[in-house]
Design a protein around this motif. Sequence first.
Motif, mmCIF file in Angstrom:
data_model
loop_
_atom_site.group_PDB
_atom_site.id
_atom_site.type_symbol
_atom_site.label_atom_id
_atom_site.label_comp_id
_atom_site.label_asym_id
_atom_site.label_seq_id
_atom_site.Cartn_x
_atom_site.Cartn_y
_atom_site.Cartn_z
ATOM 1 N N MET A 168 0.857 -1.180 0.000
ATOM 2 C CA MET A 168 0.000 0.000 0.000
ATOM 3 C C MET A 168 0.894 1.230 0.000
ATOM 4 O O MET A 168 1.821 1.312 0.815
ATOM 5 C CB MET A 168 -0.900 0.030 1.238
ATOM 6 C CG MET A 168 -1.914 -1.070 1.278
ATOM 7 S SD MET A 168 -2.969 -0.961 2.715
ATOM 8 C CE MET A 168 -3.762 0.588 2.450
ATOM 9 N N PRO A 169 0.652 2.176 -0.877
ATOM 10 C CA PRO A 169 1.461 3.381 -0.867
ATOM 11 C C PRO A 169 1.150 4.212 0.383
ATOM 12 O O PRO A 169 0.008 4.296 0.815
ATOM 13 C CB PRO A 169 1.038 4.120 -2.136
ATOM 14 C CG PRO A 169 -0.325 3.611 -2.432
ATOM 15 C CD PRO A 169 -0.358 2.195 -1.929
ATOM 16 N N ALA A 170 2.188 4.786 0.964
ATOM 17 C CA ALA A 170 2.011 5.603 2.157
ATOM 18 C C ALA A 170 2.436 7.031 1.875
ATOM 19 O O ALA A 170 3.496 7.264 1.300
ATOM 20 C CB ALA A 170 2.832 5.033 3.299
ATOM 21 N N ASP A 171 1.606 7.968 2.266
ATOM 22 C CA ASP A 171 1.947 9.378 2.141
ATOM 23 C C ASP A 171 2.472 9.829 3.497
ATOM 24 O O ASP A 171 1.726 10.264 4.368
ATOM 25 C CB ASP A 171 0.714 10.180 1.737
ATOM 26 C CG ASP A 171 1.054 11.619 1.393
ATOM 27 O OD1 ASP A 171 2.248 11.973 1.426
ATOM 28 O OD2 ASP A 171 0.131 12.386 1.096
ATOM 29 N N VAL A 172 3.782 9.699 3.696
ATOM 30 C CA VAL A 172 4.368 9.997 4.997
ATOM 31 C C VAL A 172 4.439 11.489 5.276
ATOM 32 O O VAL A 172 4.640 11.896 6.424
ATOM 33 C CB VAL A 172 5.772 9.370 5.132
ATOM 34 C CG1 VAL A 172 5.679 7.857 5.115
ATOM 35 C CG2 VAL A 172 6.693 9.861 4.038
ATOM 36 N N ASP A 173 4.296 12.315 4.271
ATOM 37 C CA ASP A 173 4.340 13.754 4.484
ATOM 38 C C ASP A 173 2.973 14.339 4.829
ATOM 39 O O ASP A 173 2.875 15.514 5.198
ATOM 40 C CB ASP A 173 4.879 14.459 3.236
ATOM 41 C CG ASP A 173 6.336 14.115 2.982
ATOM 42 O OD1 ASP A 173 7.067 13.915 3.970
ATOM 43 O OD2 ASP A 173 6.731 14.043 1.800
ATOM 44 N N ALA A 174 1.931 13.563 4.735
ATOM 45 C CA ALA A 174 0.592 14.049 5.047
ATOM 46 C C ALA A 174 0.432 14.164 6.556
ATOM 47 O O ALA A 174 0.916 13.323 7.309
ATOM 48 C CB ALA A 174 -0.454 13.097 4.494
ATOM 49 N N PRO A 175 -0.241 15.218 7.035
ATOM 50 C CA PRO A 175 -0.441 15.353 8.490
ATOM 51 C C PRO A 175 -1.399 14.291 9.011
ATOM 52 O O PRO A 175 -2.275 13.811 8.294
ATOM 53 C CB PRO A 175 -1.043 16.750 8.634
ATOM 54 C CG PRO A 175 -1.653 17.040 7.312
ATOM 55 C CD PRO A 175 -0.817 16.322 6.291
ATOM 56 N N ASP A 176 -1.205 13.913 10.259
ATOM 57 C CA ASP A 176 -2.090 12.933 10.885
ATOM 58 C C ASP A 176 -3.453 13.558 11.115
ATOM 59 O O ASP A 176 -3.567 14.733 11.438
ATOM 60 C CB ASP A 176 -1.508 12.481 12.218
ATOM 61 C CG ASP A 176 -0.207 11.732 12.042
ATOM 62 O OD1 ASP A 176 -0.092 11.003 11.045
ATOM 63 O OD2 ASP A 176 0.687 11.881 12.881
#
Length: 57
Positions: free
Chosen positions: A15-23
């Motif tokens: 699954m692609p993860a958007d690690v820069d997106a805020p929680d």
Amino acid sequence: MSRDRRGEQPVAARMPADVDAPDKLPYGLTFRQLPLRRQVLIVTRTTSGERGEHRIN
């Protein structure tokens, strides 16, 4: 009824993860702000009842 799964390979999905997106937290708060706001709410609710500011009709 369980099957014998010793010969099968485990299934994995990428699954692609958007690690820069805020929680996403309630009310747009950060992880540091959330517990602090909770403590402030608890303190104000407990102290307002002692001073008579909390009225029940």
